[in-house]
Design an enzyme around this catalytic site. Structure first.
Site, mmCIF file in Angstrom:
data_model
loop_
_atom_site.group_PDB
_atom_site.id
_atom_site.type_symbol
_atom_site.label_atom_id
_atom_site.label_comp_id
_atom_site.label_asym_id
_atom_site.label_seq_id
_atom_site.Cartn_x
_atom_site.Cartn_y
_atom_site.Cartn_z
ATOM 1 N N ALA A 40 0.851 -1.307 -0.175
ATOM 2 C CA ALA A 40 0.018 0.086 -0.324
ATOM 3 C C ALA A 40 0.894 1.351 -0.006
ATOM 4 C CB ALA A 40 -0.929 0.023 1.083
ATOM 5 N N ASP A 41 0.243 2.409 -0.213
ATOM 6 C CA ASP A 41 0.896 3.649 -0.473
ATOM 7 C C ASP A 41 -0.184 4.740 -0.200
ATOM 8 O OD1 ASP A 41 3.771 4.739 -0.969
ATOM 9 O OD2 ASP A 41 2.450 6.096 -1.540
ATOM 10 N N THR A 42 0.057 5.513 0.675
ATOM 11 C CA THR A 42 -0.709 6.565 1.191
ATOM 12 C C THR A 42 -0.314 7.814 0.702
ATOM 13 O OG1 THR A 42 -1.917 5.395 2.613
ATOM 14 C CG2 THR A 42 -2.382 7.723 2.890
ATOM 15 N N GLY A 98 -3.388 3.632 -2.303
ATOM 16 C CA GLY A 98 -3.462 2.604 -3.278
ATOM 17 C C GLY A 98 -3.002 1.287 -2.721
#
Length: 193
Positions: free
Chosen positions: A68-70, A105
């Protein structure tokens, strides 16, 4: 399926634990740069997919990696993790008194080749903050590992967020409702679920 969380984020670990999902941690260094032409949600999904690709060769057929990436966006500007105190102060000064968007994501990549890539968006409204409040937060919480220089779950989130449109957990770093639903579609939930 055995779940692998490819994240050093204590918040993501806690969220998966709170969902009752058994998992193990695997960490690899992955370059988090992205092409300049990408905008907003594209950045979060690009980075999540890039992280998953780094794990693909090491996955067993019965394993599934979660990456994940925020990111925090103010208009079209992407506010990543601040490099230092000055950058954290500048980011929070820009965010205070305004609404901004948080995109996370997520990529679910199974060792058998199945892949799901998705993202979630939450709009966050901050109240006006004084320079003293911003300095207190940065100096006390040192939010250098957080996109946009803040964590919704700590003091600034409690003191500054006046309204959310979307998932609170997305702002923390993982849209848990979407992760659960996508794992269910992949038949990757534990037997008790």
């Amino acid at each position: 399926m055995r779940l692998i969380l490819a994240s050093n984020s204590p918040r993501r670990r806690q969220l998966l634990t709170d969902l009752g999902l058994p998992y193990e941690i695997r960490l690899l260094e992955v370059d988090e740069s992205f092409p300049a032409h990408l905008r907003r949600v594209e950045v979060a999904e690009y980075l999540a997919a890039r992280k998953a690709a780094a794990y693909a060769a090491g996955l067993a057929p019965d394993e599934l990696v979660i990456t994940a990436d925020t990111i925090v966006c103010l208009g079209d500007d992407v506010l990543n993790k601040p490099a230092d105190r000055a950058e954290a102060m500048a980011m929070l000064t820009r965010l205070q008194g305004r609404a901004h968007d948080v995109f996370t994501g997520v990529c679910l990549l199974a060792g058998d080749g199945r892949e799901v890539l998705f993202s979630d968006q939450t709009t966050v409204h901050f109240r006006e903050l004084s320079p003293t409040e911003i300095a207190y937060y940065v100096d006390t919480y040192q939010p250098y590992d957080k996109a946009g220089a803040y964590g919704a779950q700590d003091w600034l989130g409690m003191a500054a967020i006046v309204r959310l449109e979307g998932s609170y957990f997305n702002v923390m770093g993982l849209p848990t409702h979407r992760v659960w639903a996508e794992l269910a579609k992949l038949d990757a939930l534990p037997p008790h679920a």
